[in-house]
Every structure is written in structure tokens, then in C-alpha cells.
Design a protein around this motif. Structure first.
Motif, PDB file in Angstrom:
ATOM      1  N   LEU A 107      -6.185 -22.446  -3.355  1.00 56.40           N
ATOM      2  CA  LEU A 107      -5.592 -23.220  -2.267  1.00 56.40           C
ATOM      3  C   LEU A 107      -5.181 -24.607  -2.744  1.00 56.40           C
ATOM      4  CD1 LEU A 107      -7.927 -22.299   0.736  1.00 56.40           C
ATOM      5  CD2 LEU A 107      -5.613 -21.460   0.272  1.00 56.40           C
ATOM      6  N   ALA A 108      -5.985 -25.196  -3.628  1.00 60.70           N
ATOM      7  CA  ALA A 108      -5.675 -26.522  -4.164  1.00 60.70           C
ATOM      8  C   ALA A 108      -4.451 -26.487  -5.077  1.00 60.70           C
ATOM      9  CB  ALA A 108      -6.881 -27.082  -4.917  1.00 60.70           C
ATOM     10  N   ILE A 109      -4.159 -25.351  -5.666  1.00 63.10           N
ATOM     11  CA  ILE A 109      -2.994 -25.203  -6.545  1.00 63.10           C
ATOM     12  C   ILE A 109      -1.704 -25.121  -5.729  1.00 63.10           C
ATOM     13  CG2 ILE A 109      -1.819 -23.595  -8.119  1.00 63.10           C
ATOM     14  CD1 ILE A 109      -4.594 -22.954  -9.290  1.00 63.10           C
ATOM     15  N   LEU A 110      -1.754 -24.458  -4.584  1.00 61.26           N
ATOM     16  CA  LEU A 110      -0.538 -24.180  -3.823  1.00 61.26           C
ATOM     17  C   LEU A 110       0.256 -25.431  -3.441  1.00 61.26           C
ATOM     18  CD1 LEU A 110      -1.762 -21.251  -1.551  1.00 61.26           C
ATOM     19  CD2 LEU A 110      -0.149 -21.127  -3.462  1.00 61.26           C
ATOM     20  N   GLY A 111      -0.404 -26.474  -2.968  1.00 64.06           N
ATOM     21  CA  GLY A 111       0.308 -27.686  -2.549  1.00 64.06           C
ATOM     22  C   GLY A 111       1.089 -28.357  -3.669  1.00 64.06           C
ATOM     23  N   PRO A 112       0.415 -28.742  -4.763  1.00 66.98           N
ATOM     24  CA  PRO A 112       1.153 -29.383  -5.856  1.00 66.98           C
ATOM     25  C   PRO A 112       2.212 -28.474  -6.494  1.00 66.98           C
ATOM     26  CG  PRO A 112      -1.208 -29.734  -6.113  1.00 66.98           C
ATOM     27  CD  PRO A 112      -1.027 -28.773  -4.981  1.00 66.98           C
TER      28      PRO A 112
END
Length: 156
Positions: A107-112
Motif C-alpha cells: 500500500l505504501a508503494i502505490l502512492g509514490p
């Protein structure tokens, strides 16, 4: 902390400084037994709990390897990937937890990644979010279009 010279189990901190990236503390220590000085670098541990239940240390390189596949053939540099991995680590550390589920890393990867390259984002999201139909892709593309609605269109 054991003295690396005489193995005495105590030390006195002479100086402390944060490292350049702020993720570690550099301490200059002195052994009360032998009087010699040495440096330690301390970081807060961050571990990832995988789906299997196994726990392993967080690795920026694993984030880069996983995202690199989604970026294959896209105009994304190694520096871009390193910056993305740094952002992911910062996001995970901001949770304040020592052990984080691997799902949270995704989930933390998706934004950036969405900010970096939308095609790579769709590729990664399709595998990570387990897209099963064209509707899943259409929904993701519609979300991207909605996000673009507020932005001015760049014309070449």
C-alpha cells in the motif's frame, strides 16, 4: 554495548549526532576500563511480517526489485526507484510500529509509484491488488482520470 577492544560491557557516550538522512544516530563512546574510544551507529529496526508469518528486516532493495518489474520499458531511472524506496520506508516508519505487515508495504508503494509513472502504477496495482477482470483495470483507469480532471493538461 561491549568495548570492541577489551570486551568490557559498559561504555560512556561522549558525543551523539544524527546521520545525514536522520534515520540513524552516530555515537562516540569511551570504554571506562581501557579508555579507548569507538563509534557506534544506531538505527531503529524495522521488520516486515510476510503472509507466511515469517518476519524479516525491511529492505529498500526488495522494494526496488519489485517496482522495477512494473517499470520495465518505462522512462524511470534508478535514482527515481531509490527515491521511491526511501519514501516507502519513511511512510512505514511513520506508523511507529517495529513490525509491519507486507500488505502495508504494498500500500505504501502505490502512492509514490502513481506519482512516478501511471503505467507502472497500473502494472503494479494489477498484480498487487489481484485484478481479475477488465472492470478492475477500467476502475483503476477511471480513478486516474478523475485525479487528472483537476490538473491542467500539458500540451507539447
Amino acid at each position: 554495548m561491549h568495548c570492541p577492544f577489551c570486551r568490557h560491557d559498559g561504555s560512556r557516550v561522549v558525543d551523539s549526532r544524527t546521520s545525514d538522512d536522520g534515520l540513524a544516530i552516530r555515537r562516540r563512546r569511551e570504554c571506562p576500563a581501557c579508555g579507548r574510544r569507538y563509534t557506534t551507529i544506531e538505527t531503529a529496526s524495522l521488520s516486515i511480517r510476510k503472509r507466511s508469518g515469517a518476519v524479516e528486516p525491511f529492505s529498500r532493495s526488495k522494494v526496488i526489485v519489485g517496482v522495477r518489474r512494473a517499470c520495465q520499458g518505462r522512462p524511470v531511472s534508478n535514482d527515481d526507484l531509490a527515491l521511491l524506496a526511501h519514501k516507502v520506508e519513511e511512510t512505514i516508519r511513520a506508523t511507529g510500529q517495529a513490525i509491519v505487515d507486507s500488505h502495508e508495504v504494498g500500500l505504501a508503494i502505490l502512492g509514490p509509484l502513481r506519482e512516478l509513472d501511471e503505467v507502472a502504477y497500473l502494472r503494479f496495482a494489477s498484480v498487487y491488488s489481484n485484478f481479475n477482470s477488465l472492470e478492475d483495470f477500467e476502475r483503476a483507469i477511471a480513478d486516474l482520470r478523475t485525479a487528472h480532471a483537476g490538473r491542467p493538461v500539458a500540451r507539447a
